[in-house]
Motif scaffolding. Sequence first.
Motif, short mmCIF file in Angstrom:
data_model
loop_
_atom_site.label_atom_id
_atom_site.label_comp_id
_atom_site.label_asym_id
_atom_site.label_seq_id
_atom_site.Cartn_x
_atom_site.Cartn_y
_atom_site.Cartn_z
N VAL A 117 0.84 -1.20 0.00
CA VAL A 117 0.00 0.00 0.00
C VAL A 117 0.88 1.25 0.00
CG1 VAL A 117 -1.64 1.35 1.39
CG2 VAL A 117 -2.02 -1.09 1.00
N ARG A 121 0.82 4.09 -2.93
CA ARG A 121 0.09 5.30 -2.53
C ARG A 121 0.18 6.42 -3.56
NH1 ARG A 121 -2.49 7.88 1.32
NH2 ARG A 121 -1.87 9.93 2.03
N THR A 138 -5.16 -2.46 -1.24
CA THR A 138 -5.89 -1.94 -0.08
C THR A 138 -6.89 -2.98 0.44
OG1 THR A 138 -7.45 -0.82 -1.57
CG2 THR A 138 -5.64 0.49 -0.66
#
Length: 194
Positions: A117, A121, A138
């Motif tokens: 993640v 991002r 996610t």
Amino acid sequence: MSANEVETRTLVLLLAINASMFVVELAAGWIAQSTGLIADSLDMLADAFVYTVALLAVGSTTRRKTHAAAVSGVIQLALAAGLAFEIARRAVSGSEPMSLLMILISALALVANAACVVLLRKHRHGEIHMRASWIFSTTDVQVNVGVMVAGLLVMVTGAAWPDLVIGAAVCALVVRGGVRILKQAKASYAEDRG
């Protein structure tokens, strides 16, 4: 470093993490008789496929990136079908999940997915093949927490049902992720034509 090089480097790292965790979780899932761990391992495998397909699309046309996302969605749905079969098989034949192993391996997978993640991002609003990767990663964090909770419930109750429930929930999340990606791919195809 160009945007394509950054995407490639990110996807290679994601692929390595997910492929490694697929092997670890699948082995642990069979040993622990845990549908939750096996489900998560197959989700890791699906993600590894997604990252491979996304790697092939880096630097390509928007249409090819959309194809990559669509293939990723189809792979997710195919793996979900296999997972549903395994859950049904264990529900009928029975299993005795090892709660401590479930919790420990899920915690390791949580660390791996949290790293994914973080890596993704900055790409979460990027092109469709990278958005697909973001969606899968996610979701995986939620799955890991769910398997840990199921492991705790197995430990407290001594029953296998929490493991089967989390396996089914993971299957549903995989289906949802695959459908979301296919919807985004469909919208991207329409936008490309328009």
